[in-house]
Design an enzyme around this catalytic site. Structure first.
Site, mmCIF file in Angstrom:
data_model
loop_
_atom_site.group_PDB
_atom_site.id
_atom_site.type_symbol
_atom_site.label_atom_id
_atom_site.label_comp_id
_atom_site.label_asym_id
_atom_site.label_seq_id
_atom_site.Cartn_x
_atom_site.Cartn_y
_atom_site.Cartn_z
ATOM 1 N N HIS A 264 -3.338 -9.110 4.070
ATOM 2 C CA HIS A 264 -2.608 -8.456 2.977
ATOM 3 C C HIS A 264 -1.994 -7.134 3.443
ATOM 4 O O HIS A 264 -0.789 -6.896 3.288
ATOM 5 C CB HIS A 264 -3.572 -8.211 1.807
ATOM 6 C CG HIS A 264 -2.928 -7.589 0.615
ATOM 7 N ND1 HIS A 264 -2.520 -8.309 -0.476
ATOM 8 C CD2 HIS A 264 -2.612 -6.290 0.333
ATOM 9 C CE1 HIS A 264 -1.982 -7.496 -1.374
ATOM 10 N NE2 HIS A 264 -2.036 -6.260 -0.914
ATOM 11 N N GLU A 265 -2.829 -6.275 4.022
ATOM 12 C CA GLU A 265 -2.328 -4.966 4.447
ATOM 13 C C GLU A 265 -1.376 -5.095 5.633
ATOM 14 O O GLU A 265 -0.443 -4.297 5.774
ATOM 15 C CB GLU A 265 -3.494 -4.041 4.779
ATOM 16 C CG GLU A 265 -4.482 -3.807 3.643
ATOM 17 C CD GLU A 265 -3.840 -3.362 2.332
ATOM 18 O OE1 GLU A 265 -2.725 -2.797 2.364
ATOM 19 O OE2 GLU A 265 -4.459 -3.592 1.269
ATOM 20 N N HIS A 268 2.050 -5.545 4.316
ATOM 21 C CA HIS A 268 2.656 -4.243 4.042
ATOM 22 C C HIS A 268 3.099 -3.582 5.351
ATOM 23 O O HIS A 268 4.184 -3.003 5.439
ATOM 24 C CB HIS A 268 1.643 -3.328 3.349
ATOM 25 C CG HIS A 268 1.384 -3.663 1.916
ATOM 26 N ND1 HIS A 268 2.382 -3.723 0.967
ATOM 27 C CD2 HIS A 268 0.223 -3.921 1.255
ATOM 28 C CE1 HIS A 268 1.858 -4.010 -0.214
ATOM 29 N NE2 HIS A 268 0.540 -4.145 -0.069
ATOM 30 N N GLU A 294 4.871 -5.536 -2.296
ATOM 31 C CA GLU A 294 3.751 -6.430 -2.570
ATOM 32 C C GLU A 294 4.117 -7.878 -2.282
ATOM 33 O O GLU A 294 3.246 -8.692 -1.953
ATOM 34 C CB GLU A 294 3.290 -6.266 -4.018
ATOM 35 C CG GLU A 294 1.946 -6.886 -4.339
ATOM 36 C CD GLU A 294 0.782 -6.246 -3.594
ATOM 37 O OE1 GLU A 294 -0.282 -6.886 -3.497
ATOM 38 O OE2 GLU A 294 0.936 -5.111 -3.103
#
Length: 493
Positions: A264-265, A268, A294
């Site tokens: 997830h990160e 980003h 996101e």
């Protein structure tokens, strides 16, 4: 290459100076969340308060205004025009806030984050409540100073999702809410017939870190320009060209918690690493919105990271590192990681139930800002709303209203962008896979062509387009939740 004119060049230099201070504040903020000793919180709050005040002063002074007005009179290319437009938007919002309020906000959030961390650890909302009272007062004051059409949430949402309206987001949520709830219920019922302890075992943190790094590097994250550290709440922060920091947290009985946090990160981080470095310090060098940001994290975490092709490649490596996985075949493993189950914690929620967590927060934040809920009543209001959405009640505040860091950061108005990100992720991924070369590569767990498409259609655009204009340019239409709903049904039902 962006065209150059005298006033624009001067404006660019002033914007870069503010950005340099922002990057310095970012390093201090990252340090506070990772390695700073607890005793340093009060002084760190003063440091960050001064930096935020200085940035505000530089970005609202007469000299900046004059240079901005001169640049607006010049004719440049599309990138220059977009930069000047967005700098005007920032200037107009910034000049409506007095420096004293900006400094108060910075100091309050620094102290608030520390209080939230203690309150969460002790599961005691009363420790954080006084800070939230002040943060809510600041949020309302900012909303009144900025102005809004319908409700205070509009003014705050604008800071995260350019040109979005609360009523529009609420209308989308209302339109798809029942279908999301029905899909979540059916997915949970289906998963309830499956074993629950398929991944049970011991996963040493050092081994988790090894696998996480290998996977992040494989999908394109550049560790020469980034790193992974440990925090209470996972996040990603870009501290300037060549410096993107990811964080995650570890559970020794569940390696997928940290892994999907890293994916997830890293999503980003890939966005930050893909922004045009020559535009750093200007809007064209910044991400356009949190709803688009996101989309990148959710795309890599879920559409890629939970797919059959991904684990066809990575399950054998995971089994090498974690021998207790050796007995699992691919189908069983996929069943385990794509299990739908109601959970109290948003960041641990599966795709099927995740958006219900966001809708709960969106509803409560609007009521908090409108004065329909007082701070002292938040735990009960949270639990009552959670019961309505999930048919179960959080056992304590840590599993309820204290689980997220966002309010302590002053991030009221933020949560809606998570579900917008889910919608955008499915839509962008669907569009990218229309390219047969990208689809074939993804089928073979080669994600660099997909990353290249995202770089060209999302990352390199910076903030030159509004979020909905970017979606239209990339996919042919604005944000459409249908792609996400169809994805959930294919995966779970």
């Amino acid at each position: 290459m962006t065209s150059s004119t005298p006033a624009y060049d001067a404006l660019r230099e002033k914007s870069l100076e503010i950005s340099l201070l922002g990057n310095a504040a970012g390093v201090l903020g990252w340090d506070q969340e990772t390695y700073m000793p607890p005793g340093g919180v009060a002084y760190r709050a003063k440091q960050l308060s001064w930096l935020s005040g200085k940035m505000h002063e530089l970005g609202t002074c007469d000299d900046f205004r004059k240079t901005l007005e001169e640049a607006e009179q010049e004719t440049g290319d599309d990138v220059q025009t977009a930069n000047v437009r967005e700098l005007r938007h920032r200037f107009d919002r910034a000049t409506k806030l007095p420096r004293s309020l900006v400094e108060k906000n910075s100091e309050t959030t620094s102290l608030g984050k520390a209080a939230w961390a203690e309150a969460r650890e002790k599961s005691d909302f009363s420790i954080f409540a006084p800070h939230l009272v002040t943060l809510l007062e600041i949020a309302r004051e900012k909303a009144e100073l900025w102005g809004y059409e319908d409700e205070p949430y509009d003014a705050l949402l604008e800071g995260y999702e350019r040109s979005a309206k609360t009523s529009e987001v609420a209308a989308i949520f209302d339109r798809v809410g029942d279908e999301l709830a029905d899909t979540a219920r059916e997915a949970c019922e289906k998963s309830a017939t499956q074993p629950t302890d398929l991944l049970k075992g011991h996963y040493p943190i050092a081994d988790q870190q090894k696998l996480n790094r290998e996977i992040a590097e494989d999908i394109g994250f550049d560790f020469n320009c980034g790193r992974i550290d440990t925090t209470t709440h996972p996040f990603c922060t870009g501290l300037g060209p060549g410096d993107t920091r990811l964080t995650t947290r570890y559970l020794e009985d569940n390696f997928t918690s940290s892994l999907f946090g890293v994916l997830h990160e890293a999503g980003h981080g890939l966005y930050d690493q893909g922004l045009p470095t020559e535009q750093h310090g200007l809007p064209a060098g910044n991400a356009v919105s949190l709803g688009i940001h996101e989309s990148q994290s959710r795309l890599w975490e879920n559409h890629v990271g939970r797919s059959r092709a991904f684990w066809t490649k990575w399950l054998p490596r995971a089994q090498e590192i974690f021998p207790n996985l050796a007995s699992l075949d691919l189908d069983t493993f996929l069943t385990a990681i794509n299990r739908a189950e109601k959970t109290y914690i948003r960041v641990e929620a599966d795709e099927a139930t995740y958006d219900l967590h966001i809708m709960l927060r969106f509803d409560l934040e609007r009521k908090m800002l409108n004065g329909e809920i007082e701070v002292k009543d938040i735990p009960n209001a949270w639990n009552e709303t959670f019961e309505k959405f999930f048919a179960m009640t959080p056992p304590d505040d840590s599993h309820g209203c204290l689980q997220d860091i966002h309010w302590s950061m002053g991030g009221l108005g933020y949560f809606a962008t998570y579900t917008l990100g889910n919608f955008n992720a499915a839509q962008l991924y669907h569009k990218a896979l229309q390219d047969a070369g990208i689809a074939d590569a993804c089928d073979n767990a080669d994600y660099l062509p997909l990353l290249k498409w995202m770089r060209e259609n999302v990352h390199q655009k910076g903030s030159t387009l509004f979020p909905q204009d970017l979606m239209k340019a990339a996919t042919g239409e604005g944000t459409n939740p249908r792609f996400h709903l169809d994805h959930l049904k294919r995966r779970f039902l």
